[in-house]
Design a protein around this motif. Structure first.
Motif, PDB file in Angstrom:
ATOM      1  N   PHE A 174     -11.986  -3.463  -6.118  1.00  0.00           N
ATOM      2  CA  PHE A 174     -10.592  -3.615  -5.697  1.00  0.00           C
ATOM      3  C   PHE A 174      -9.702  -3.470  -6.931  1.00  0.00           C
ATOM      4  CE2 PHE A 174     -13.250  -6.173  -2.885  1.00  0.00           C
ATOM      5  CZ  PHE A 174     -12.921  -5.639  -1.647  1.00  0.00           C
ATOM      6  N   ALA A 175      -9.090  -2.313  -7.061  1.00  0.00           N
ATOM      7  CA  ALA A 175      -8.290  -2.030  -8.254  1.00  0.00           C
ATOM      8  C   ALA A 175      -6.999  -2.831  -8.287  1.00  0.00           C
ATOM      9  CB  ALA A 175      -7.972  -0.537  -8.321  1.00  0.00           C
ATOM     10  N   ASP A 176      -6.466  -3.153  -7.098  1.00  0.00           N
ATOM     11  CA  ASP A 176      -5.172  -3.827  -7.032  1.00  0.00           C
ATOM     12  C   ASP A 176      -5.006  -4.416  -5.638  1.00  0.00           C
ATOM     13  OD1 ASP A 176      -4.669  -1.532  -5.458  1.00  0.00           O
ATOM     14  OD2 ASP A 176      -3.761  -0.482  -7.162  1.00  0.00           O
ATOM     15  N   GLN A 177      -3.839  -5.036  -5.394  1.00  0.00           N
ATOM     16  CA  GLN A 177      -3.602  -5.673  -4.103  1.00  0.00           C
ATOM     17  C   GLN A 177      -3.584  -4.662  -2.964  1.00  0.00           C
ATOM     18  OE1 GLN A 177      -3.727  -8.702  -3.289  1.00  0.00           O
ATOM     19  NE2 GLN A 177      -2.999  -8.626  -1.185  1.00  0.00           N
ATOM     20  N   ALA A 178      -3.055  -3.481  -3.218  1.00  0.00           N
ATOM     21  CA  ALA A 178      -3.034  -2.461  -2.171  1.00  0.00           C
ATOM     22  C   ALA A 178      -4.445  -2.129  -1.710  1.00  0.00           C
ATOM     23  CB  ALA A 178      -2.325  -1.207  -2.677  1.00  0.00           C
ATOM     24  N   GLU A 179      -5.380  -2.030  -2.650  1.00  0.00           N
ATOM     25  CA  GLU A 179      -6.752  -1.702  -2.266  1.00  0.00           C
ATOM     26  C   GLU A 179      -7.401  -2.847  -1.494  1.00  0.00           C
ATOM     27  OE1 GLU A 179     -10.656   0.582  -4.066  1.00  0.00           O
ATOM     28  OE2 GLU A 179      -8.872   0.266  -5.301  1.00  0.00           O
ATOM     29  N   ARG A 188      -5.898  17.270   9.766  1.00  0.00           N
ATOM     30  CA  ARG A 188      -5.796  15.975   9.105  1.00  0.00           C
ATOM     31  C   ARG A 188      -6.774  14.948   9.668  1.00  0.00           C
ATOM     32  NH1 ARG A 188      -1.332  12.415  11.517  1.00  0.00           N
ATOM     33  NH2 ARG A 188      -0.698  13.437  13.448  1.00  0.00           N
ATOM     34  N   PHE A 189      -7.308  15.197  10.852  1.00  0.00           N
ATOM     35  CA  PHE A 189      -8.274  14.274  11.439  1.00  0.00           C
ATOM     36  C   PHE A 189      -9.717  14.623  11.073  1.00  0.00           C
ATOM     37  CE2 PHE A 189      -4.468  13.861  14.041  1.00  0.00           C
ATOM     38  CZ  PHE A 189      -4.299  12.479  13.984  1.00  0.00           C
ATOM     39  N   ASP A 190      -9.894  15.566  10.170  1.00  0.00           N
ATOM     40  CA  ASP A 190     -11.201  15.858   9.586  1.00  0.00           C
ATOM     41  C   ASP A 190     -11.319  15.002   8.322  1.00  0.00           C
ATOM     42  OD1 ASP A 190     -13.375  16.875   8.170  1.00  0.00           O
ATOM     43  OD2 ASP A 190     -12.997  18.941   8.788  1.00  0.00           O
ATOM     44  N   ALA A 191     -12.080  13.913   8.417  1.00  0.00           N
ATOM     45  CA  ALA A 191     -12.147  12.956   7.318  1.00  0.00           C
ATOM     46  C   ALA A 191     -12.941  13.475   6.134  1.00  0.00           C
ATOM     47  CB  ALA A 191     -12.749  11.640   7.807  1.00  0.00           C
ATOM     48  N   VAL A 192     -13.704  14.548   6.315  1.00  0.00           N
ATOM     49  CA  VAL A 192     -14.405  15.153   5.193  1.00  0.00           C
ATOM     50  C   VAL A 192     -13.422  15.908   4.315  1.00  0.00           C
ATOM     51  CG1 VAL A 192     -16.217  16.773   4.515  1.00  0.00           C
ATOM     52  CG2 VAL A 192     -16.557  15.278   6.498  1.00  0.00           C
ATOM     53  N   ARG A 193     -12.539  16.677   4.945  1.00  0.00           N
ATOM     54  CA  ARG A 193     -11.560  17.467   4.200  1.00  0.00           C
ATOM     55  C   ARG A 193     -10.381  16.620   3.746  1.00  0.00           C
ATOM     56  NH1 ARG A 193     -10.538  23.000   7.461  1.00  0.00           N
ATOM     57  NH2 ARG A 193      -9.579  23.532   5.431  1.00  0.00           N
ATOM     58  N   HIS A 194     -10.064  15.578   4.507  1.00  0.00           N
ATOM     59  CA  HIS A 194      -8.903  14.738   4.198  1.00  0.00           C
ATOM     60  C   HIS A 194      -9.313  13.267   4.279  1.00  0.00           C
ATOM     61  CE1 HIS A 194      -6.288  18.276   4.330  1.00  0.00           C
ATOM     62  NE2 HIS A 194      -6.967  18.634   5.409  1.00  0.00           N
ATOM     63  N   PRO A 195     -10.055  12.790   3.298  1.00  0.00           N
ATOM     64  CA  PRO A 195     -10.645  11.450   3.387  1.00  0.00           C
ATOM     65  C   PRO A 195      -9.646  10.310   3.400  1.00  0.00           C
ATOM     66  CG  PRO A 195     -10.980  12.403   1.192  1.00  0.00           C
ATOM     67  CD  PRO A 195     -10.444  13.502   2.056  1.00  0.00           C
ATOM     68  N   ASN A 196      -8.420  10.533   2.929  1.00  0.00           N
ATOM     69  CA  ASN A 196      -7.448   9.445   2.888  1.00  0.00           C
ATOM     70  C   ASN A 196      -6.624   9.313   4.162  1.00  0.00           C
ATOM     71  OD1 ASN A 196      -8.243   8.706   0.355  1.00  0.00           O
ATOM     72  ND2 ASN A 196      -6.445   9.504  -0.711  1.00  0.00           N
ATOM     73  N   GLU A 197      -6.661  10.308   5.031  1.00  0.00           N
ATOM     74  CA  GLU A 197      -5.806  10.246   6.224  1.00  0.00           C
ATOM     75  C   GLU A 197      -6.126   9.015   7.072  1.00  0.00           C
ATOM     76  OE1 GLU A 197      -2.685  11.455   8.789  1.00  0.00           O
ATOM     77  OE2 GLU A 197      -3.229  12.161   6.779  1.00  0.00           O
ATOM     78  N   ALA A 232       0.806  -1.225   0.000  1.00  0.00           N
ATOM     79  CA  ALA A 232       0.000   0.000   0.000  1.00  0.00           C
ATOM     80  C   ALA A 232       0.837   1.271   0.000  1.00  0.00           C
ATOM     81  CB  ALA A 232      -0.954   0.008   1.190  1.00  0.00           C
ATOM     82  N   ALA A 233       2.138   1.166   0.159  1.00  0.00           N
ATOM     83  CA  ALA A 233       2.988   2.359   0.181  1.00  0.00           C
ATOM     84  C   ALA A 233       2.875   3.101  -1.147  1.00  0.00           C
ATOM     85  CB  ALA A 233       4.436   1.967   0.442  1.00  0.00           C
ATOM     86  N   GLY A 234       2.562   4.389  -1.084  1.00  0.00           N
ATOM     87  CA  GLY A 234       2.466   5.212  -2.272  1.00  0.00           C
ATOM     88  C   GLY A 234       1.163   5.091  -3.034  1.00  0.00           C
ATOM     89  N   HIS A 235       0.259   4.245  -2.581  1.00  0.00           N
ATOM     90  CA  HIS A 235      -1.006   4.059  -3.290  1.00  0.00           C
ATOM     91  C   HIS A 235      -1.843   5.333  -3.243  1.00  0.00           C
ATOM     92  CE1 HIS A 235      -5.034   2.381  -4.168  1.00  0.00           C
ATOM     93  NE2 HIS A 235      -4.365   1.480  -4.862  1.00  0.00           N
ATOM     94  N   ALA A 236      -2.692   5.520  -4.239  1.00  0.00           N
ATOM     95  CA  ALA A 236      -3.526   6.725  -4.306  1.00  0.00           C
ATOM     96  C   ALA A 236      -4.369   6.901  -3.057  1.00  0.00           C
ATOM     97  CB  ALA A 236      -4.414   6.664  -5.547  1.00  0.00           C
ATOM     98  N   LEU A 237      -4.843   5.794  -2.455  1.00  0.00           N
ATOM     99  CA  LEU A 237      -5.677   5.890  -1.254  1.00  0.00           C
ATOM    100  C   LEU A 237      -4.877   6.249  -0.007  1.00  0.00           C
ATOM    101  CD1 LEU A 237      -8.077   2.846  -1.796  1.00  0.00           C
ATOM    102  CD2 LEU A 237      -8.671   5.282  -1.892  1.00  0.00           C
ATOM    103  N   MET A 238      -3.542   6.263  -0.122  1.00  0.00           N
ATOM    104  CA  MET A 238      -2.680   6.614   1.009  1.00  0.00           C
ATOM    105  C   MET A 238      -2.123   8.029   0.889  1.00  0.00           C
ATOM    106  SD  MET A 238      -2.579   3.900   3.003  1.00  0.00           S
ATOM    107  CE  MET A 238      -1.034   3.827   3.925  1.00  0.00           C
ATOM    108  N   ARG A 239      -2.424   8.716  -0.211  1.00  0.00           N
ATOM    109  CA  ARG A 239      -1.854  10.046  -0.443  1.00  0.00           C
ATOM    110  C   ARG A 239      -2.762  11.126   0.137  1.00  0.00           C
ATOM    111  NH1 ARG A 239      -1.026   8.716  -6.788  1.00  0.00           N
ATOM    112  NH2 ARG A 239       0.425   6.960  -6.526  1.00  0.00           N
TER     113      ARG A 239
END
Length: 642
Positions: free
Chosen positions: A410-415, A290-299, A215-222
């Motif tokens: 599930f787009a890939d293993q990271a997801e 960063r703990f506002d999941a609306v503004r930062h959904p990937n955190e 999952a390192a660098g995955h779009a859902l982690m950015r």
């Protein structure tokens, strides 16, 4: 763990697994223990004995001592002290607010809550939890590495939750995470903290951590602050733990959802993980965006991982090992197969969630932590299915296999790993009654897991009873165990219950249990020591202790079990309002370390410093109660528990 948080987290609305539902007659058999495999078959060793090596921080091999329990049982009582058997002494070693021992930076604790956030970042955090011992000089000197699960902000700040501010958020963040302290045994046998120590370290919810694995660098982690998706500030809600045969510590991020304020109508992903409007219990989002999941959904995707720490290298960044999957991780018990592959067993402490196993692709190499830096970055994650006939299977969470496809989200293993809950829903993992700590018997390789309780089991609209979770309104919990059919990386296993917790004096049939020995409920902490004794720690909510099904259990406790005969004996009763958690020993088994978490906890889990501390003043007997690590020794210097 923070009890009510896990009790509230009930977000599994998948329909699986109907295959595990059992008829009323079958459930009656389960409650009588009729499904259980014989102890001879499960624990006798047979062809499995010696097929793997349990990762142990103790460095001891005392199996020849035997599992027999030799201490006198401690009576249950409503009290505000620590009680251990005759011939044993318990001493406070390390409390919330004590300096960890960083040279030249050792601020003293202020009992009025007046320490700054900067002070707190150099002191023991709040609410001690899982921990492990790492030898530096045999049993004489070593490192204790321990988790600090969460904060009671009513105790943490001078005026509690009043006048909420950015400084209070920073202090709460600093009170989370992990402490590394050095301890040594003195000539008179007393174990004390080494101050200062070059190993001393605090890792907090603001410490830079590295993300590795699929999952390192995955779009859902950015995120906006970290467009690389590879660097996270902090680790939090660190509950149970693990330790590796190559000498590192695993800390597990549990109920991370409670730190994030979500949307009034969250998307399906956030909803499955319990992130919602009003969910930011700690109020960090008010000053830490960063703990506002609306503004930062990937955190929030950057939490819920197993984090590896090298306690002997205070300069090494903690590493979030994403190959082991994202979950409300309770613990991570590690062992090696005969060929040297690492196997990690993990529970997810939330209602109707899952038990997982990870098997590394590569083999452990000699050379300690430096030679095994990427061992946990490659491998396969599995979810457990516990079938009604006492067998089970490990279902691989591998992209492209079965339902884990692009078409199913599930787009890939990271997801797959980031959405491990959704993947497990589709695979048909068995929904368990809050899987907590896992532990591996070093002699027989039997694996144990505490299923602490689940009063929602059997309610309308919630999962029915099944073989592994046989009681409706399960207030008391159970301990499940299994043996792999082959080495620890096998695809199938056999299972039964070591015990259904309960109190036979109660009138409600579903709360009686089948304990042989001293009664208990809500098992949580769990550890098989190197000689094969199973230690059980309980986590009954303060709002429940002494009431209803717990009318005869006013305090939490720690017990010992000889699993070859099933006898369970009470070793320790804790002070009022506390949880017993965290357990490890020195390598000679002559000093036992146990954590007392949240003594004096109020039923709301938030104290009010304007009111007298009515429940507990332990351990200082003045001012605010403080979580603390105990060191317990036998007065004759002998081996613990014999």
């Amino acid at each position: 763990m923070a009890k009510s948080f896990a009790a509230m987290e009930d977000s599994n609305r998948s329909s699986n697994p109907t295959i595990h539902d059992v008829m009323d007659a079958q459930r009656r058999v389960l409650l009588r223990g009729g499904l259980a495999s014989s102890l001879v078959a499960l624990l006798g060793g047979g062809a499995l004995a010696g097929c793997a090596t349990t990762g142990s921080a103790t460095g001891a091999n005392p199996a020849s001592l035997g599992r027999q329990i030799g201490f006198t049982s401690v009576p249950m009582a409503a009290q505000d002290t620590v009680t251990v058997p005759p011939g044993y002494t318990a001493r406070v070693l390390f409390r919330w607010g004590d300096p960890v021992g960083v040279p030249g930076q050792m601020p003293a604790f202020r009992p009025d809550g007046g320490n700054s956030a900067a002070d707190q970042a150099l002191q023991g955090g709040m609410h001690h939890d899982g921990m492990a011992w790492f030898s530096l000089d045999g049993a004489r000197r070593g490192l204790l590495t321990m988790n600090h699960e969460y904060t009671d902000d009513g105790l943490l700040h001078a005026d509690g939750m009043d006048n909420w501010s950015a400084e209070k958020v920073r202090k709460s963040i600093a009170a989370h995470g992990v402490s590394v302290i050095e301890v040594e045994r003195q000539a008179d046998g007393r174990v004390t903290q080494v101050l200062p120590s070059r190993y001393a370290r605090r890792i907090t919810a603001a410490t830079p951590c590295v993300v590795q694995g699929p999952a390192a660098g995955h779009a859902l982690m950015r995120t906006a602050a970290d467009p690389s998706g590879r660097n996270v500030l902090g680790t939090l809600n660190n509950c149970a733990n693990g330790y590796t045969p190559w000498g590192t510590y695993l800390t597990c991020e549990e109920n991370f959802a409670n730190y994030f304020e979500g949307a009034e109508k969250p998307d399906a992903h956030h909803a499955r993980w319990g992130i919602k409007k009003g969910g930011g219990f700690y109020r960090w989002h008010e000053f830490e965006e960063r703990f506002d999941a609306v503004r930062h959904p990937n955190e929030s995707n950057r939490f819920g991982w197993v984090v590896e720490i090298d306690p002997q290298n205070p300069d090494a960044a903690p590493i979030k090992r994403t190959a082991m999957g994202r979950a409300a991780h309770e613990g991570a018990a590690v062992a090696l197969t005969a060929e040297g592959h690492a196997v990690v067993y993990m529970g997810e402490d939330a209602r109707f969630e899952y038990i997982y196993k990870f098997v590394s692709r590569d083999k452990m190499q000699p050379g300690g932590a430096a030679a095994n830096r990427e061992l946990l970055d490659h491998g396969t994650l599995f979810v457990g299915r516990f079938d009604v006939d006492g067998t089970g299977a490990w279902l691989p969470l591998v992209h492209g296999q079965g339902p884990l496809t692009v078409a199913n989200g599930f787009a890939d293993q990271a997801e797959v790993l980031i959405k491990a809950r959704q993947a497990s829903d589709l695979l048909g993992g068995t929904k368990m009654d809050r899987p907590e700590w896992t532990t591996i018997d070093p002699i027989t390789k039997t694996v144990y897991c505490t299923l602490t309780n689940n009063s929602d089991r059997g309610k309308p609209g919630r999962p029915y009873m099944d073989a592994a979770n046989p009681r409706a309104n399960n207030t008391m919990g159970q301990i499940i165990r299994w043996q792999e059919k082959g080495d620890l990386n096998a695809a199938t296993f056999t299972w039964d219950h070591l015990v259904l917790a309960g109190d036979p004096s109660l009138s409600r049939e579903g709360a009686k249990g089948n304990i042989r020995g001293d009664v208990f409920g809500s098992p949580d902490g769990l550890w098989v020591d190197p000689r094969g004794v199973l230690w059980i720690q309980t986590d009954v909510s303060t709002s429940t202790l002494g009431k209803n099904d717990y009318v005869n259990l006013p305090n939490n406790q720690m017990l010992a079990c000889d699993p070859t005969v099933g006898e369970i004996r009470r070793f320790l009763v804790g002070p009022a309002g506390c949880e017993l958690t965290g357990i490890t020993m020195t390598s000679d088994l002559r000093a036992l370390f146990v954590n007392i978490q949240h003594p004096g906890e109020s039923p709301t889990e938030r104290s009010d410093p304007r009111q007298p501390m009515k429940i507990s003043s332990w351990p200082d007997r003045a001012g605010r109660p403080r979580s603390a690590t105990l060191v317990i020794t036998r007065d004759d210097g002998g081996i613990i528990g014999t």
